[in-house]
Scaffold this motif. Structure first.
Motif, PDB file in Angstrom:
ATOM      1  N   ARG A 246       0.826  -1.212   0.000  1.00  0.00           N
ATOM      2  CA  ARG A 246       0.000   0.000   0.000  1.00  0.00           C
ATOM      3  C   ARG A 246       0.853   1.253   0.000  1.00  0.00           C
ATOM      4  O   ARG A 246       0.555   2.245  -0.669  1.00  0.00           O
ATOM      5  N   LEU A 247       1.962   1.221   0.746  1.00  0.00           N
ATOM      6  CA  LEU A 247       2.842   2.386   0.862  1.00  0.00           C
ATOM      7  C   LEU A 247       3.912   2.434  -0.220  1.00  0.00           C
ATOM      8  O   LEU A 247       4.714   3.361  -0.261  1.00  0.00           O
ATOM      9  N   GLY A 248       3.934   1.432  -1.096  1.00  0.00           N
ATOM     10  CA  GLY A 248       4.940   1.397  -2.152  1.00  0.00           C
ATOM     11  C   GLY A 248       6.308   0.962  -1.681  1.00  0.00           C
ATOM     12  O   GLY A 248       7.303   1.150  -2.388  1.00  0.00           O
ATOM     13  N   GLU A 249       6.395   0.364  -0.501  1.00  0.00           N
ATOM     14  CA  GLU A 249       7.676  -0.087   0.055  1.00  0.00           C
ATOM     15  C   GLU A 249       7.933  -1.529  -0.387  1.00  0.00           C
ATOM     16  O   GLU A 249       7.920  -2.473   0.411  1.00  0.00           O
ATOM     17  N   LEU A 250       8.189  -1.693  -1.678  1.00  0.00           N
ATOM     18  CA  LEU A 250       8.301  -3.036  -2.241  1.00  0.00           C
ATOM     19  C   LEU A 250       9.572  -3.747  -1.793  1.00  0.00           C
ATOM     20  O   LEU A 250       9.617  -4.977  -1.743  1.00  0.00           O
ATOM     21  N   GLY A 251      10.609  -2.980  -1.451  1.00  0.00           N
ATOM     22  CA  GLY A 251      11.819  -3.592  -0.906  1.00  0.00           C
ATOM     23  C   GLY A 251      11.532  -4.295   0.404  1.00  0.00           C
ATOM     24  O   GLY A 251      12.068  -5.385   0.680  1.00  0.00           O
ATOM     25  N   ALA A 252      10.696  -3.680   1.236  1.00  0.00           N
ATOM     26  CA  ALA A 252      10.331  -4.297   2.511  1.00  0.00           C
ATOM     27  C   ALA A 252       9.512  -5.560   2.285  1.00  0.00           C
ATOM     28  O   ALA A 252       9.640  -6.542   3.034  1.00  0.00           O
ATOM     29  N   VAL A 253       8.676  -5.558   1.249  1.00  0.00           N
ATOM     30  CA  VAL A 253       7.906  -6.762   0.920  1.00  0.00           C
ATOM     31  C   VAL A 253       8.853  -7.897   0.531  1.00  0.00           C
ATOM     32  O   VAL A 253       8.727  -9.033   1.013  1.00  0.00           O
ATOM     33  N   GLU A 254       9.818  -7.593  -0.351  1.00  0.00           N
ATOM     34  CA  GLU A 254      10.768  -8.613  -0.795  1.00  0.00           C
ATOM     35  C   GLU A 254      11.547  -9.181   0.381  1.00  0.00           C
ATOM     36  O   GLU A 254      11.769 -10.394   0.477  1.00  0.00           O
ATOM     37  N   ALA A 255      11.968  -8.303   1.306  1.00  0.00           N
ATOM     38  CA  ALA A 255      12.710  -8.760   2.482  1.00  0.00           C
ATOM     39  C   ALA A 255      11.851  -9.675   3.346  1.00  0.00           C
ATOM     40  O   ALA A 255      12.328 -10.701   3.852  1.00  0.00           O
ATOM     41  N   ALA A 256      10.577  -9.319   3.517  1.00  0.00           N
ATOM     42  CA  ALA A 256       9.679 -10.144   4.327  1.00  0.00           C
ATOM     43  C   ALA A 256       9.452 -11.504   3.679  1.00  0.00           C
ATOM     44  O   ALA A 256       9.429 -12.531   4.365  1.00  0.00           O
ATOM     45  N   LEU A 257       9.308 -11.514   2.351  1.00  0.00           N
ATOM     46  CA  LEU A 257       9.093 -12.784   1.653  1.00  0.00           C
ATOM     47  C   LEU A 257      10.327 -13.677   1.750  1.00  0.00           C
ATOM     48  O   LEU A 257      10.213 -14.891   1.958  1.00  0.00           O
ATOM     49  N   ARG A 258      11.519 -13.070   1.608  1.00  0.00           N
ATOM     50  CA  ARG A 258      12.752 -13.866   1.729  1.00  0.00           C
ATOM     51  C   ARG A 258      12.908 -14.449   3.128  1.00  0.00           C
ATOM     52  O   ARG A 258      13.371 -15.579   3.296  1.00  0.00           O
ATOM     53  N   ALA A 259      12.500 -13.659   4.143  1.00  0.00           N
ATOM     54  CA  ALA A 259      12.647 -14.100   5.529  1.00  0.00           C
ATOM     55  C   ALA A 259      11.516 -15.017   5.973  1.00  0.00           C
ATOM     56  O   ALA A 259      11.568 -15.571   7.075  1.00  0.00           O
ATOM     57  N   GLY A 260      10.509 -15.173   5.135  1.00  0.00           N
ATOM     58  CA  GLY A 260       9.366 -15.999   5.513  1.00  0.00           C
ATOM     59  C   GLY A 260       8.496 -15.347   6.569  1.00  0.00           C
ATOM     60  O   GLY A 260       7.770 -16.038   7.301  1.00  0.00           O
ATOM     61  N   SER A 261       8.547 -14.026   6.660  1.00  0.00           N
ATOM     62  CA  SER A 261       7.776 -13.298   7.668  1.00  0.00           C
ATOM     63  C   SER A 261       6.323 -13.160   7.231  1.00  0.00           C
ATOM     64  O   SER A 261       6.018 -13.084   6.038  1.00  0.00           O
ATOM     65  N   ASP A 262       5.447 -13.105   8.215  1.00  0.00           N
ATOM     66  CA  ASP A 262       4.037 -12.905   7.918  1.00  0.00           C
ATOM     67  C   ASP A 262       3.798 -11.473   7.458  1.00  0.00           C
ATOM     68  O   ASP A 262       4.398 -10.528   7.972  1.00  0.00           O
ATOM     69  N   LEU A 263       2.925 -11.324   6.484  1.00  0.00           N
ATOM     70  CA  LEU A 263       2.477 -10.007   6.038  1.00  0.00           C
ATOM     71  C   LEU A 263       0.998  -9.880   6.383  1.00  0.00           C
ATOM     72  O   LEU A 263       0.278 -10.872   6.484  1.00  0.00           O
ATOM     73  N   ASN A 264       0.543  -8.636   6.554  1.00  0.00           N
ATOM     74  CA  ASN A 264      -0.855  -8.425   6.942  1.00  0.00           C
ATOM     75  C   ASN A 264      -1.790  -8.308   5.734  1.00  0.00           C
ATOM     76  O   ASN A 264      -2.879  -7.738   5.835  1.00  0.00           O
ATOM     77  N   GLY A 265      -1.365  -8.841   4.603  1.00  0.00           N
ATOM     78  CA  GLY A 265      -2.175  -8.836   3.396  1.00  0.00           C
ATOM     79  C   GLY A 265      -1.394  -9.496   2.273  1.00  0.00           C
ATOM     80  O   GLY A 265      -0.244  -9.927   2.455  1.00  0.00           O
TER      81      GLY A 265
END
Length: 437
Positions: free
Chosen positions: A68-87
């Motif tokens: 939503r905020l356009g922080e796609l780098g943070a999304v990629e980092a979360a996906l690599r780390a296997g972290s939960d996202l809220n959407g």
């Protein structure tokens, strides 16, 4: 995206608006969750559970806050780390992943809408077009002022570009649908006249930029009587001003501080469903019994959908408010909409100018482009009223009782008004029989 997805999924998605209007014409209220999960398998499970629910449903893919905020780098980092996202990270997941998610889920009897909350959504719309996901929501005002500090003029430009991109779906055999979020500004404490005006103005903005399939939102507030008056005003003003007949109204269950008790939460959802039926609204966005505590599970979403669906089925389709009645809410909304439209033939420019002049002004909204001169309060009958209208161009459109001071204690009490009203001592969690009427 490649042909593999297009061969395995629905190549020609149904017009979301037409589907909802057809269901509404058959007397069925369409109910919808806000569901979103970062994991594609869980997201698919949630869509399948929504589809299988004992109600007339449509699917939702709600995006994560980083996207939503356009922080796609943070999304990629979360996906690599296997972290939960809220959407669901629609932009960052491989398109083949989302293709598999949708395959066998989306069809002519179950359209899917993407919900996101972004003032800078161009990457989201590019993904929507590639995937032929033809229904989403938002708006240049409603997805800007409450959610951050993006300048309103920039949000208007962003949403214009997104509309122009979205209409390309027609060349692919899909009719794009946009829902204005304007009737939900700040979730609570915005008097209904302004909610109605902004919802219609955003729909006009969409229409001016080529969108022909529309829905207009209204969020349940603190008075059922006032809400019914507001939805009647929304329907009348939409019929008067919109250049298309392909539109419908969507009601949001109360978006403010939610009851904590199961019985209180269900009663509030029940009243939202009753509001939708008695005002001839075609769609309802539900909330669950867990809203006051945490993100709801798939099972809790299904329970809310089925409860709302049962409520709608047993609610009498009694005559609604007179659409031709010049209610206070209609007169106020009409005055605001006309004043804004008189500022510029370009609706986006008119919206920008309106906030600059204070012609539109959201109570308690801290965005730099909001004048912040208006205040509201809940009166003794539970109705939302203006305490101070600032520079709103209401003139003699509404009865004025003079400015009224709003204290911090009064504001806090108003914010928790609905929780206090519905969380009575008898609303014990153990009294609720889950799944019962």
């Amino acid at each position: 995206m490649t042909g593999q997805y297009l061969e395995s999924a629905d190549q020609y998605p149904v017009d979301f608006g037409e589907f909802v209007r057809r269901a509404g014409g058959s007397g069925r209220l369409v109910v919808q969750p806000r569901m979103g999960f970062g994991d594609s398998v869980k997201m698919r499970e949630g869509l399948l559970a929504t589809k299988a629910a004992n109600a007339t449903t449509v699917g939702t893919i709600t995006l994560d806050s980083y996207t939503r905020l356009g922080e796609l780098g943070a999304v990629e980092a979360a996906l690599r780390a296997g972290s939960d996202l809220n959407g669901y990270p629609l932009v960052s997941h491989p398109m083949a992943t989302t293709g598999r998610l949708l395959s066998g889920v989306r069809d002519s009897g179950f359209p899917v809408q993407v919900r996101h909350g972004s003032a800078t959504p161009i990457d989201i719309f590019r993904a929507l077009v590639r995937l032929r996901l033809n229904a989403t929501e938002g708006g240049p005002v409603s997805y800007c002022l409450p959610y951050g500090r993006t300048p309103l003029a920039e949000a208007v430009r962003n949403w214009k570009a997104c509309c122009e991109l979205f209409v390309r779906l027609r060349d692919m055999g899909a009719e794009p649908h946009l829902e204005t979020f304007g009737g939900c500004m700040m979730g609570q404490l915005c008097p209904p006249g302004q909610l109605v005006a902004i919802s219609v103005l955003e729909a006009l903005f969409f229409a001016q930029h080529g969108i022909r399939s529309l829905s207009l939102s209204y969020a349940q507030q603190t008075s059922t009587e006032q809400d019914r008056e507001a939805v009647a005003a929304l329907r009348r003003l939409s019929a008067e001003l919109l250049p298309t007949d392909n539109w419908h109204v969507v009601i949001y269950a109360y978006m403010g501080v939610y009851p904590q008790s199961f019985r209180g939460a269900h009663r509030l959802l029940e009243q939202a469903a009753e509001l939708a039926v008695t005002t001839r609204s075609e769609r309802l966005i539900v909330k669950t019994v867990s809203e006051a505590r945490r993100i709801p599970t798939v099972a809790e979403n299904v329970l809310a959908l089925e409860y709302a669906g049962r409520t709608a089925t047993r609610t009498h389709h009694e005559p609604g408010p007179d659409l031709l009645h010049d209610s206070r809410t209609y007169v106020e909304a009409r005055a605001l909409a006309e004043a804004v439209l008189d500022l510029d033939d370009d609706v986006g420019q008119a919206l920008t100018a309106a906030f600059r002049r204070g012609y539109l002004d959201i109570p308690y909204c801290l965005h730099p482009d909001n004048a912040g001169a208006t205040r509201s309060y809940i009166d003794s009958e539970g109705r939302l009223q203006w305490a101070d209208t600032g520079a709103l161009p209401l003139g003699a459109a509404v009865e004025k009782g003079g400015a009224r001071s709003v204290t911090s204690a009064g504001l806090l009490a108003d914010l928790f008004y609905m929780r206090g009203k519905y969380d009575e001592p008898s609303n014990d969690v153990n009294e609720l029989v889950v799944g019962a009427d």
